[in-house]
Design a protein around this motif. Structure first.
Motif, PDB file in Angstrom:
ATOM      1  N   ALA A  29       0.832  -1.201   0.000  1.00 57.35           N
ATOM      2  CA  ALA A  29       0.000   0.000   0.000  1.00 57.35           C
ATOM      3  C   ALA A  29       0.869   1.254   0.000  1.00 57.35           C
ATOM      4  O   ALA A  29       0.593   2.226  -0.711  1.00 57.35           O
ATOM      5  N   ARG A  30       1.939   1.250   0.797  1.00 58.96           N
ATOM      6  CA  ARG A  30       2.837   2.405   0.832  1.00 58.96           C
ATOM      7  C   ARG A  30       3.480   2.631  -0.531  1.00 58.96           C
ATOM      8  O   ARG A  30       3.605   3.774  -0.997  1.00 58.96           O
ATOM      9  N   ALA A  31       3.905   1.560  -1.169  1.00 57.53           N
ATOM     10  CA  ALA A  31       4.537   1.680  -2.482  1.00 57.53           C
ATOM     11  C   ALA A  31       3.550   2.240  -3.510  1.00 57.53           C
ATOM     12  O   ALA A  31       3.914   3.073  -4.342  1.00 57.53           O
ATOM     13  N   ALA A  32       2.308   1.778  -3.439  1.00 55.77           N
ATOM     14  CA  ALA A  32       1.293   2.288  -4.366  1.00 55.77           C
ATOM     15  C   ALA A  32       1.028   3.765  -4.125  1.00 55.77           C
ATOM     16  O   ALA A  32       0.852   4.538  -5.072  1.00 55.77           O
ATOM     17  N   CYS A  33       1.001   4.187  -2.852  1.00 52.79           N
ATOM     18  CA  CYS A  33       0.801   5.604  -2.549  1.00 52.79           C
ATOM     19  C   CYS A  33       1.939   6.448  -3.112  1.00 52.79           C
ATOM     20  O   CYS A  33       1.713   7.535  -3.662  1.00 52.79           O
ATOM     21  N   SER A  34       3.161   5.965  -2.992  1.00 52.15           N
ATOM     22  CA  SER A  34       4.303   6.697  -3.541  1.00 52.15           C
ATOM     23  C   SER A  34       4.192   6.817  -5.053  1.00 52.15           C
ATOM     24  O   SER A  34       4.476   7.886  -5.629  1.00 52.15           O
ATOM     25  N   ALA A  35       3.752   5.743  -5.707  1.00 48.68           N
ATOM     26  CA  ALA A  35       3.573   5.793  -7.158  1.00 48.68           C
ATOM     27  C   ALA A  35       2.474   6.783  -7.541  1.00 48.68           C
ATOM     28  O   ALA A  35       2.577   7.498  -8.545  1.00 48.68           O
ATOM     29  N   ALA A  36       1.416   6.849  -6.736  1.00 48.65           N
ATOM     30  CA  ALA A  36       0.326   7.782  -7.008  1.00 48.65           C
ATOM     31  C   ALA A  36       0.789   9.226  -6.877  1.00 48.65           C
ATOM     32  O   ALA A  36       0.442  10.094  -7.682  1.00 48.65           O
ATOM     33  N   LEU A  37       1.609   9.507  -5.859  1.00 51.33           N
ATOM     34  CA  LEU A  37       2.122  10.862  -5.686  1.00 51.33           C
ATOM     35  C   LEU A  37       3.065  11.239  -6.821  1.00 51.33           C
ATOM     36  O   LEU A  37       3.140  12.411  -7.209  1.00 51.33           O
ATOM     37  N   ALA A  38       3.764  10.270  -7.365  1.00 53.07           N
ATOM     38  CA  ALA A  38       4.631  10.551  -8.514  1.00 53.07           C
ATOM     39  C   ALA A  38       3.817  11.001  -9.724  1.00 53.07           C
ATOM     40  O   ALA A  38       4.259  11.860 -10.495  1.00 53.07           O
ATOM     41  N   VAL A  39       2.625  10.440  -9.874  1.00 59.09           N
ATOM     42  CA  VAL A  39       1.738  10.872 -10.964  1.00 59.09           C
ATOM     43  C   VAL A  39       1.319  12.325 -10.764  1.00 59.09           C
ATOM     44  O   VAL A  39       1.268  13.112 -11.717  1.00 59.09           O
ATOM     45  N   LEU A  40       1.031  12.697  -9.514  1.00 50.63           N
ATOM     46  CA  LEU A  40       0.678  14.093  -9.238  1.00 50.63           C
ATOM     47  C   LEU A  40       1.828  15.028  -9.588  1.00 50.63           C
ATOM     48  O   LEU A  40       1.630  16.063 -10.224  1.00 50.63           O
ATOM     49  N   ALA A  41       3.035  14.681  -9.169  1.00 53.90           N
ATOM     50  CA  ALA A  41       4.188  15.534  -9.444  1.00 53.90           C
ATOM     51  C   ALA A  41       4.422  15.663 -10.944  1.00 53.90           C
ATOM     52  O   ALA A  41       4.757  16.754 -11.442  1.00 53.90           O
ATOM     53  N   ALA A  42       4.234  14.560 -11.675  1.00 51.95           N
ATOM     54  CA  ALA A  42       4.465  14.584 -13.120  1.00 51.95           C
ATOM     55  C   ALA A  42       3.475  15.478 -13.853  1.00 51.95           C
ATOM     56  O   ALA A  42       3.753  15.929 -14.968  1.00 51.95           O
ATOM     57  N   ALA A  43       2.330  15.746 -13.234  1.00 52.78           N
ATOM     58  CA  ALA A  43       1.321  16.606 -13.858  1.00 52.78           C
ATOM     59  C   ALA A  43       1.682  18.088 -13.769  1.00 52.78           C
ATOM     60  O   ALA A  43       0.977  18.930 -14.324  1.00 52.78           O
ATOM     61  N   ARG A  44       2.736  18.416 -13.039  1.00 51.23           N
ATOM     62  CA  ARG A  44       3.221  19.794 -12.884  1.00 51.23           C
ATOM     63  C   ARG A  44       2.109  20.742 -12.421  1.00 51.23           C
ATOM     64  O   ARG A  44       1.814  21.748 -13.068  1.00 51.23           O
ATOM     65  N   PRO A  45       1.497  20.440 -11.277  1.00 46.93           N
ATOM     66  CA  PRO A  45       0.419  21.310 -10.785  1.00 46.93           C
ATOM     67  C   PRO A  45       0.959  22.628 -10.253  1.00 46.93           C
ATOM     68  O   PRO A  45       2.119  22.727  -9.837  1.00 46.93           O
ATOM     69  N   ASP A  46       0.099  23.635 -10.265  1.00 46.42           N
ATOM     70  CA  ASP A  46       0.421  24.904  -9.620  1.00 46.42           C
ATOM     71  C   ASP A  46       0.101  24.861  -8.129  1.00 46.42           C
ATOM     72  O   ASP A  46       0.665  25.629  -7.350  1.00 46.42           O
TER      73      ASP A  46
END
Length: 238
Positions: A29-46
């Motif tokens: 579960a922790r590994a999946a959460c880290s992968a999910a946060l990587a998707v957020l970072a890759a989206a380059r949000p403001d």
């Protein structure tokens, strides 16, 4: 507008110091959460908004730098919401769901965008959750959401809410909706049934549904399981 979202469970047991000897049971579960946060970072949000269930004292906005603690769970672990060095000395303490989110962000060294938290009352009606999400999705710039919440807590006899035969079908629909970015299905979740099944994620998921109405995002399911009889889902929308 909303450019990405990540959905993560929010049990304090995700923090290894809280879980103690049982910590390895949630490694996936922790590994999946880290992968999910990587998707957020890759989206380059403001800006990143972190949304999670909260009791009355924790509802409403929480600024970047707000502190959280797991002392109530028997460990001396503190966290700050957002990027390294952010300080909000007069802020309220984070509710547990946002403290878990802060821990996940610290673990992945989040630096992609400023962060704000929002504690949502679990009894909040669906219409108000959706409206709150619309307001977030309409914010200027590129918006990302980290949505914290658990599915039912009634999957087994030893679950916090004991065994309820409605729990598995409820969780299956939640997993399908989150994994396919089905906004309509999330809006249609029965708040009364969710409360009976102790599904703390219902209100935050409906905030996500409101934010994503016109975003055209695709979903991906990264993790789905029910350790300890509680449904945990990790998904990304991008």
């Amino acid at each position: 507008m909303l450019v990405a979202a990540a959905v993560c469970p929010c049990p304090p047991l995700l923090v290894p110091e809280v879980a103690g000897g049982a910590a390895p049971e949630l490694d996936a579960a922790r590994a999946a959460c880290s992968a999910a946060l990587a998707v957020l970072a890759a989206a380059r949000p403001d800006r990143l908004y972190v949304v999670g269930p909260a009791e009355e004292t924790g509802r409403g906005p929480h600024p970047e730098g707000a502190r959280g603690s797991f002392s109530g769970f028997g460990v001396d672990v503190t966290v700050r919401l957002g990027r390294t060095g952010a300080v909000a000395p007069s802020a309220r303490e984070l509710p547990p769901s946002l403290a878990v989110a802060a821990w996940l962000l610290e673990r992945t060294r989040w630096a992609a965008a400023p962060v704000e938290g929002l504690g949502v009352g679990e009894p909040l009606p669906a219409e108000r959750c959706v409206e709150a999400g619309r307001e977030l999705g309409a914010r200027a710039g590129r918006v990302a959401l980290l949505v914290m919440g658990d599915a039912s807590a009634c999957r087994t006899l030893k679950a916090p809410g004991y065994l309820d035969e409605r729990a598995a079908p409820f969780d299956a629909e939640v997993g399908r909706a989150l994994g396919t970015a089905d906004v309509g299905a999330l809006k249609a979740l029965d708040a009364g049934l969710a409360q009976e099944l102790k599904a703390a994620g219902r209100a935050p998921w409906q905030v996500l549904a409101g934010a994503a109405e016109n975003a055209g995002l695709d979903g991906a399911l990264l993790y789905e399981d029910a350790p300890y009889g509680v449904g945990y889902v990790v998904a990304t929308w991008s």
